[in-house]
Design a protein around this motif. Structure first.
Motif, mmCIF file in Angstrom:
data_model
loop_
_atom_site.group_PDB
_atom_site.id
_atom_site.type_symbol
_atom_site.label_atom_id
_atom_site.label_comp_id
_atom_site.label_asym_id
_atom_site.label_seq_id
_atom_site.Cartn_x
_atom_site.Cartn_y
_atom_site.Cartn_z
ATOM 1 N N GLY A 1 -51.369 8.188 -18.325
ATOM 2 C CA GLY A 1 -52.268 8.616 -17.245
ATOM 3 C C GLY A 1 -51.512 9.377 -16.170
ATOM 4 N N THR A 2 -50.347 8.865 -15.796
ATOM 5 C CA THR A 2 -49.548 9.532 -14.752
ATOM 6 C C THR A 2 -49.104 10.916 -15.227
ATOM 7 N N MET A 3 -48.706 11.001 -16.497
ATOM 8 C CA MET A 3 -48.281 12.314 -17.022
ATOM 9 C C MET A 3 -49.438 13.308 -16.976
ATOM 10 N N ASN A 4 -50.615 12.849 -17.337
ATOM 11 C CA ASN A 4 -51.782 13.737 -17.312
ATOM 12 C C ASN A 4 -52.071 14.248 -15.906
ATOM 13 N N MET A 5 -51.983 13.355 -14.944
ATOM 14 C CA MET A 5 -52.310 13.770 -13.574
ATOM 15 C C MET A 5 -51.200 14.645 -12.995
ATOM 16 N N LEU A 6 -49.953 14.388 -13.386
ATOM 17 C CA LEU A 6 -48.865 15.280 -12.955
ATOM 18 C C LEU A 6 -49.051 16.667 -13.583
ATOM 19 N N GLY A 7 -49.504 16.664 -14.854
ATOM 20 C CA GLY A 7 -49.775 17.934 -15.534
ATOM 21 C C GLY A 7 -50.850 18.718 -14.797
ATOM 22 N N LEU A 8 -51.863 17.993 -14.335
ATOM 23 C CA LEU A 8 -52.938 18.649 -13.576
ATOM 24 C C LEU A 8 -52.387 19.223 -12.268
ATOM 25 N N ALA A 9 -51.563 18.414 -11.581
ATOM 26 C CA ALA A 9 -50.976 18.868 -10.306
ATOM 27 C C ALA A 9 -50.178 20.148 -10.513
ATOM 28 N N LYS A 10 -49.444 20.186 -11.616
ATOM 29 C CA LYS A 10 -48.631 21.367 -11.927
ATOM 30 C C LYS A 10 -49.527 22.582 -12.176
ATOM 31 N N ARG A 11 -50.579 22.364 -12.942
ATOM 32 C CA ARG A 11 -51.443 23.470 -13.338
ATOM 33 C C ARG A 11 -52.173 24.103 -12.157
ATOM 34 N N ILE A 12 -52.637 23.260 -11.229
ATOM 35 C CA ILE A 12 -53.467 23.787 -10.139
ATOM 36 C C ILE A 12 -52.722 23.871 -8.810
ATOM 37 N N GLY A 13 -51.455 23.439 -8.798
ATOM 38 C CA GLY A 13 -50.670 23.541 -7.555
ATOM 39 C C GLY A 13 -51.102 22.542 -6.496
ATOM 40 N N ALA A 14 -51.537 21.346 -6.936
ATOM 41 C CA ALA A 14 -51.998 20.344 -5.964
ATOM 42 C C ALA A 14 -50.855 19.424 -5.554
ATOM 43 N N ARG A 15 -51.000 18.822 -4.394
ATOM 44 C CA ARG A 15 -50.032 17.803 -3.963
ATOM 45 C C ARG A 15 -50.419 16.478 -4.615
ATOM 46 N N PHE A 16 -49.402 15.733 -5.089
ATOM 47 C CA PHE A 16 -49.644 14.546 -5.899
ATOM 48 C C PHE A 16 -49.074 13.301 -5.233
ATOM 49 N N LEU A 17 -49.914 12.273 -5.081
ATOM 50 C CA LEU A 17 -49.408 11.001 -4.548
ATOM 51 C C LEU A 17 -49.570 9.909 -5.596
ATOM 52 N N LEU A 18 -48.447 9.299 -5.950
ATOM 53 C CA LEU A 18 -48.453 8.182 -6.900
ATOM 54 C C LEU A 18 -48.491 6.868 -6.125
ATOM 55 N N THR A 19 -49.444 5.996 -6.487
ATOM 56 C CA THR A 19 -49.385 4.655 -5.892
ATOM 57 C C THR A 19 -48.541 3.791 -6.823
#
Ligand code: UDX
Length: 408
Positions: free
Chosen positions: A195-213
């Motif tokens: 799940g974390t890899m998928n959301m990091l992949g999304l952050a990379k693709r769209i240039g979003a800032r990512f916060l991991l809890t």
């Protein structure tokens, strides 16, 4: 022959005369044009017009380097956790004025609302975070598979055009257009890494800032007390809960790798024990267990000798911390917790039981044999104080915060 020469000369003279005439006409019209410009102070007005236009455009145009971009560059200099420049795409994104995640905004302009995805947004902490983001005026997408989250936690936002709810398991990729990703969805299973890899992949693709809890459990059974973010922990890799601890440790590793390797803007919150409304009564944590047992008039299950300590923070403090962390400039792990510490025996004693327990002797049931207890867990919150300015009204020293709030 002579007459032909005369005729030629005559034509030549006429042509010269016509040429002179044309020149004279041109010079007259030139004089007229200049006269026209100078008549009625037209030139003065034209110059005033040019000057006004120049002042207007220089005052309203974006500066070559917008203030928030400068701030990102400054923070990069302060940031010792990485030697790579931060995500260029994010800065370009910012320059377009579509997002301003924590940067300064030009004087007089209202802060733009953000598009934010919260994975696990229907859960205990996630739903409180969603409430605050909605209150701030952002557009929020909740992604939740409802394994532990509940629709009722976010129902009150349904129908709001700024709110969307998607039933989705983050172990499957998802494509969304957002400015920030709060990644809270995390089962205690090895899939949380996917799940974390998928959301990091999304952050990379769209240039979003990512916060991991992340969790205080990355410290395992810590040998250092209280725990500072630079402490690497003492974790059993093969314990019954190791998929959670190690999963979160791997998630942190991935997060920092995506930051260092791809320049993604990342934040990591290490969350300590948290309580408040919407806690799942059966999530197995000590606060919810004690509350449930007190309500059922059952003995409180104190594991081990009950001398292990924990700190407890109220959920609104945590949400405040998450938002400040996301908007701030700190890259890398950050403890979010309350500095006040209790033994589990003290916590049991503070749980309001008087009316619910028939026999005082039934207060505690110690489970001594096979409970593996982490001895001490509390954050070193020196930084936490700096960014959160803890609200002492939420210190866990009695009844109301637990019973009243978890029952609503
Ligand atoms: O019924 C119970 C439950 C738990 N406990 C004890 O209470 C202490 C706290 O346990 P909890 O299960 O509430 O949670 P923990 O503090 O270990 O971790 C929890 O809070 C921090 C988060 O980062 C973690 O993800 C979360 O699980 C432990 O020592 C545990 O053994 C009891 O004595 N009785």
């Amino acid at each position: 022959m002579n007459s032909r020469i005369d005729e030629g000369m005559k034509m030549e003279t006429e042509l010269i005369r016509e040429g002179d005439e044309a020149k004279r006409r041109n010079s007259v019209s030139e004089t007229n044009r200049i006269g026209y410009i100078f008549r009625d102070q037209r030139l003065v007005f034209a110059l005033i017009g040019f000057a006004a236009a120049a002042i207007f455009f220089s005052a309203t145009a974006w500066p070559a380097s917008p203030p928030h971009v400068v701030q990102i560059a400054d923070s990069f200099r302060q940031d010792e956790s990485t030697h790579l420049p931060r995500r260029v795409a994010y800065e370009i994104h910012s320059e377009l004025g579509r997002v301003n995640a924590g940067g300064k905004i030009p004087l007089g302009l209202k802060k733009k609302s953000l598009r934010i995805v919260v994975t696990g947004g229907a859960g205990f902490v996630g739903s409180h975070l969603v409430d605050r983001l909605m209150e701030r005026g952002d557009s929020v997408i909740v992604v939740d598979n409802f394994f532990t989250g509940r629709k009722e936690n976010v129902m009150h936002h349904l129908g709001n055009p700024r709110f969307e709810l998607i039933r989705h398991d983050v172990v499957e990729p998802i494509l969304l257009e957002v400015d920030q990703i709060y990644h809270l969805a995390c089962p205690a299973s090895p899939t949380n890494v996917v799940g974390t890899m998928n959301m990091l992949g999304l952050a990379k693709r769209i240039g979003a800032r990512f916060l991991l809890t992340s969790t205080s459990e990355v410290y395992g059974d810590p040998l250092q007390h209280p725990q500072v973010e630079t402490y690497w922990g003492n974790v059993n890799p093969i314990g019954v809960r190791s998929c959670y601890d190690e999963g979160k440790r791997t998630a942190e590793t991935l997060t920092m790798d995506y930051h260092r390797g791809l320049g993604i803007e990342v934040r990591i919150a290490r969350i300590f024990n948290t309580y408040g409304p919407r806690m799942c009564i059966d999530d197995g944590r000590v606060v919810s267990n004690f509350v449930a047992q007190a309500l059922r008039k059952e003995p409180l299950t104190v594991y081990g000798d009950g001398k292990q300590t924990r700190s407890f923070q109220y959920v609104s403090d945590l949400v405040e911390g998450l938002m400040r962390l996301m908007e701030g400039e700190h890259v890398g792990p950050f403890n979010l917790g309350n500095p006040g510490e209790f033994t589990m025996l003290e916590l049991a004693q503070r749980t309001p039981m008087k009316e619910t327990m028939i026999d005082k002797g039934l207060y505690f049931m110690k489970v001594l044999e096979d409970q593996i207890c982490i001895e001490e867990q509390s954050p070193n919150t020196m930084e936490h104080h700096r960014i959160i300015a803890t609200d002492s009204s939420h210190h866990l020293d009695g009844r109301t915060p637990i019973l009243e709030k978890t029952n609503d």
